[in-house]
Design an enzyme around this catalytic site. Sequence first.
Site, PDB file in Angstrom:
ATOM      1  N   ASP A 104      -6.370 -22.034  12.985  1.00  0.00           N
ATOM      2  CA  ASP A 104      -5.819 -21.545  14.247  1.00  0.00           C
ATOM      3  C   ASP A 104      -6.233 -20.093  14.498  1.00  0.00           C
ATOM      4  O   ASP A 104      -6.127 -19.603  15.627  1.00  0.00           O
ATOM      5  CB  ASP A 104      -4.281 -21.564  14.180  1.00  0.00           C
ATOM      6  CG  ASP A 104      -3.653 -22.649  15.021  1.00  0.00           C
ATOM      7  OD1 ASP A 104      -4.288 -23.108  15.986  1.00  0.00           O
ATOM      8  OD2 ASP A 104      -2.514 -23.023  14.704  1.00  0.00           O
ATOM      9  N   GLN A 121       2.283 -26.242  13.957  1.00  0.00           N
ATOM     10  CA  GLN A 121       2.445 -26.295  15.411  1.00  0.00           C
ATOM     11  C   GLN A 121       3.540 -25.328  15.869  1.00  0.00           C
ATOM     12  O   GLN A 121       4.644 -25.317  15.321  1.00  0.00           O
ATOM     13  CB  GLN A 121       2.787 -27.738  15.829  1.00  0.00           C
ATOM     14  CG  GLN A 121       2.847 -27.974  17.320  1.00  0.00           C
ATOM     15  CD  GLN A 121       1.494 -27.835  18.019  1.00  0.00           C
ATOM     16  OE1 GLN A 121       0.451 -28.094  17.447  1.00  0.00           O
ATOM     17  NE2 GLN A 121       1.525 -27.424  19.274  1.00  0.00           N
ATOM     18  N   LYS A 125      -4.155 -34.279  18.209  1.00  0.00           N
ATOM     19  CA  LYS A 125      -4.937 -33.635  17.146  1.00  0.00           C
ATOM     20  C   LYS A 125      -5.246 -34.638  16.042  1.00  0.00           C
ATOM     21  O   LYS A 125      -6.362 -34.693  15.531  1.00  0.00           O
ATOM     22  CB  LYS A 125      -4.171 -32.433  16.575  1.00  0.00           C
ATOM     23  CG  LYS A 125      -4.217 -31.212  17.477  1.00  0.00           C
ATOM     24  CD  LYS A 125      -3.218 -30.145  17.079  1.00  0.00           C
ATOM     25  CE  LYS A 125      -3.195 -29.042  18.149  1.00  0.00           C
ATOM     26  NZ  LYS A 125      -2.072 -28.113  18.010  1.00  0.00           N
TER      27      LYS A 125
HETATM   28  N1  GUN Z   1       1.165 -24.524  20.283  1.00  0.00           N
HETATM   29  C1  GUN Z   1       0.486 -24.513  21.446  1.00  0.00           C
HETATM   30  N2  GUN Z   1      -0.820 -24.260  21.240  1.00  0.00           N
HETATM   31  C2  GUN Z   1      -0.968 -24.117  19.904  1.00  0.00           C
HETATM   32  C3  GUN Z   1      -2.097 -23.845  19.070  1.00  0.00           C
HETATM   33  O1  GUN Z   1      -3.247 -23.686  19.504  1.00  0.00           O
HETATM   34  N3  GUN Z   1      -1.835 -23.796  17.750  1.00  0.00           N
HETATM   35  C4  GUN Z   1      -0.589 -23.954  17.241  1.00  0.00           C
HETATM   36  N4  GUN Z   1      -0.430 -23.858  15.917  1.00  0.00           N
HETATM   37  N5  GUN Z   1       0.480 -24.204  17.986  1.00  0.00           N
HETATM   38  C5  GUN Z   1       0.275 -24.274  19.301  1.00  0.00           C
END
Ligand code: GUN
Length: 297
Positions: free
Chosen positions: A121, A98, A54
């Site tokens: 998100d 996350q 990311k």
């Molecule tokens: N963990 C796995 N996929 C995601 C996601 O799309 N967003 C977040 N915040 N955590 C994750």
Amino acid sequence: MSADIIDGKAFAANLRSRVADLVPAFRAAAGRAPGLAVVLVGEDPASQVYVRSKHKATIEAGMESFEHRLPETATQDELLALVRQLNADDSVDGILVQLPLPNGIDENLVISTIDPDKDVDGFHVTNAGRLAVGQHGYVPCTPLGCLMLLRDRLGNLSGLDAVVIGRSNIVGKPMAQLLLAESCTVTIAHSRTKDLPAVVRRADIVVAAVGRAEMVKADWIKPGATVIDVGINRVPGAEPGKTKLVGDVDYAGAAEIAGAITPVPGGVGPMTIAVLLRNTLVAAHHRAGVALAADAI
Ligand code: GUN
């Protein structure tokens, strides 16, 4: 093999470059770059990989990346204080914490502390509610990416029968809402669904998001259907000690029958980060009061 392969990797690369192309105009209008803050608590290896990619993708798009790492031992109060600090920071347009979080931290409390207008998100109940009632808001990245692939493949989705397998807050439920908003007839199937093969056989669109390796069999697929496989499952590979990634769908079998199908890897997976950057760009425009044409991205 008769199905067309839906190339999510290429679509995601194109989306990322379209996002990057829009960043200079935002910078000129707002006097700053769009900013994305990513918070990682603990040392979960998969999460570390996601956070690193990311960060890299954010920089490549010309955006500002703020990475915050807290130790596994961080308290809930420390994490909430960081989220509040990011809420108050004007250079931060998007906040992503996350998941999963270490035991002892209340995920719902953390998500509900994020400013909904920075919730790129789309996990905050305010954004889930906005999606449910058709207001502007932030939509979880993976299902929005799936919808983009479906629209690209099928054009107008109106009237199609869609079956979403899985009812998670992150994928299944928002996916169903998005398809309903496209005027599909939507069924949400799950582990308690009676005669799942028969339910899937009706579908023009199948979205599999259950997290069980190759659970959806070829003879469940209606000939010509479009199959979107959200699963990423690690299973033993052909050689001893080696593993490989497979989806929730028996790809080799389903590809003989479907009209189009996403592979794993290279299908839905790359879309998630591309949509995250897209959501961050949209959040930046909204927060800075800079216009972004509705069809720009
Ligand atoms: N963990 C796995 N996929 C995601 C996601 O799309 N967003 C977040 N915040 N955590 C994750």
